[in-house]
Design an enzyme around this catalytic site. Sequence first.
Site, short mmCIF file in Angstrom:
data_model
loop_
_atom_site.label_atom_id
_atom_site.label_comp_id
_atom_site.label_asym_id
_atom_site.label_seq_id
_atom_site.Cartn_x
_atom_site.Cartn_y
_atom_site.Cartn_z
N ASN A 187 -13.75 -4.04 1.65
CA ASN A 187 -14.93 -4.87 1.36
C ASN A 187 -15.65 -4.47 0.07
O ASN A 187 -16.29 -5.30 -0.57
CB ASN A 187 -15.89 -4.84 2.55
N GLN A 218 -5.26 -16.40 0.47
CA GLN A 218 -4.93 -16.86 1.82
C GLN A 218 -4.99 -15.72 2.82
O GLN A 218 -5.47 -15.89 3.95
CB GLN A 218 -3.55 -17.52 1.85
N GLU A 219 -4.52 -14.54 2.44
CA GLU A 219 -4.57 -13.40 3.35
C GLU A 219 -6.02 -13.07 3.71
O GLU A 219 -6.33 -12.76 4.87
CB GLU A 219 -3.91 -12.18 2.72
N LEU A 232 -24.93 -3.47 24.90
CA LEU A 232 -25.41 -4.30 26.00
C LEU A 232 -24.56 -4.13 27.25
O LEU A 232 -25.01 -4.45 28.35
CB LEU A 232 -25.45 -5.77 25.57
N GLY A 284 -4.42 2.85 -2.36
CA GLY A 284 -4.79 1.83 -1.39
C GLY A 284 -5.04 0.50 -2.06
O GLY A 284 -4.13 -0.24 -2.40
N SER A 285 -6.30 0.19 -2.33
CA SER A 285 -6.65 -1.08 -2.96
C SER A 285 -6.27 -1.12 -4.44
O SER A 285 -6.19 -2.20 -5.03
CB SER A 285 -8.16 -1.33 -2.82
N THR A 318 0.82 -1.21 0.00
CA THR A 318 0.00 0.00 0.00
C THR A 318 0.85 1.26 0.00
O THR A 318 1.88 1.34 0.69
CB THR A 318 -0.92 0.01 1.23
N GLY A 374 -0.92 7.22 -1.78
CA GLY A 374 -1.89 7.63 -2.80
C GLY A 374 -2.56 6.50 -3.51
O GLY A 374 -3.30 6.72 -4.48
N THR A 426 2.21 -3.49 8.34
CA THR A 426 2.21 -4.29 9.56
C THR A 426 3.61 -4.85 9.83
O THR A 426 4.27 -5.32 8.91
CB THR A 426 1.20 -5.46 9.42
#
Length: 391
Positions: free
Chosen positions: A378, A253-254, A349, A141-142, A136, A139, A168
């Site tokens: 997503n 797999q990720e 709750l 991302g996906s 990533t 400028g 990460t």
Amino acid sequence: MSLATSFAANTKRPFFTEEHALFQKSLRKFLQKEAEPYFEEWEKEGRVPREFWKKVGDNGFLCQWFDEEYGGLGVDFGFSAILAEEFERIGSGMTGFPTHCDVIAPYISSFGTEHQKKKYLPKFLTAEMISAVAMTEPGAGSDLSSMKTTAIKQDDHYILNGSKTFITNGTQADVFIVACKTDPQAVPVHKGVSLLIVEKNSPGFSVARKLDKVGLRSSDTAELFFDNVIVPAENLLGEEGKGFTYLMQKLQQERILTAITAQVAAEDMLQLTIDYIKEREAFGKKISKFQNTQFTIAEIATEIQLGRTFVDQLIMRHIAGEDIVTEVSMAKYWVTEMAKRTSGKCMQLHGGYGYMEEYKIARRYRDIPVYCIFAGANEIMKKIIAKNMGL
């Protein structure tokens, strides 16, 4: 056994063997002793200590799927699923471990030369080396094909320039798999993308800054900067120009790992909430006795059971080597959204206490939204599903 914990009970898992059960028991016992008592401290510090990484490696829990010649046991993906689940039970900030073992290492195992495998895989297994993947960009991302980072070949090396973000393990990693353009003029553009193995001590490479996230706080995340970094040509991973194809191959797999960990987070939130509502009283009776509470818990439990059944089926099919890109995209999208819905309902709750940091549900509420974003947002999952349906 409670309903919440029975979702992942050994007897209900279709892929579980005695070996899987023993591995789960051993890893869970280790984490309860070595990680759980210290996790809140790691959250405050913003990273999991290097010493703990080494301890996990020394105890043989990392990368067990490696071939024996690289120190592994050659086990199936079921062990990777268990690893991801047990670290998630401690907290989402432990995501660096499955990322290291089952997102990054497979690139070298699948596409690396024998020299690269022998150099890096045994050290990944012991955590002597921690790994990261740098896809990533600030400028882009996906939309991976629009990356700006370049690696221009000169004689026996590449000159790497650019930046990456949301990485990460970024501050602690020793080895980075960097996606870059070795042919910026390629048409179509994705055919110019390659993968390079870059070591942290390379001149011109720097960790620009550690990022301050809303959640996953113990998972160190960083921006990286490459300023005329010289990368030996032998550090090319696979073939030049095939990096985008390699990324697409490994994203299945990720994404299934993301669904697995989101599923466990949802199960944990349900159990936390059941425990709370059985003890907390309002208007002279336990919160669990109110019909609204019971209906909400029933709805949550039903969705979680659906998620568990779907995820375990996909683990089985992934072990079998099936191409399940569409189904994995469905699971990554639906399970992460379900977990996000669950976090809001469970916090509600808990009442006002759910907003207090001393209650684990507050951390879960902060941690879970990003699962809908990383490993491909997503919205991208829905696009893949629609495309594969012929739309």
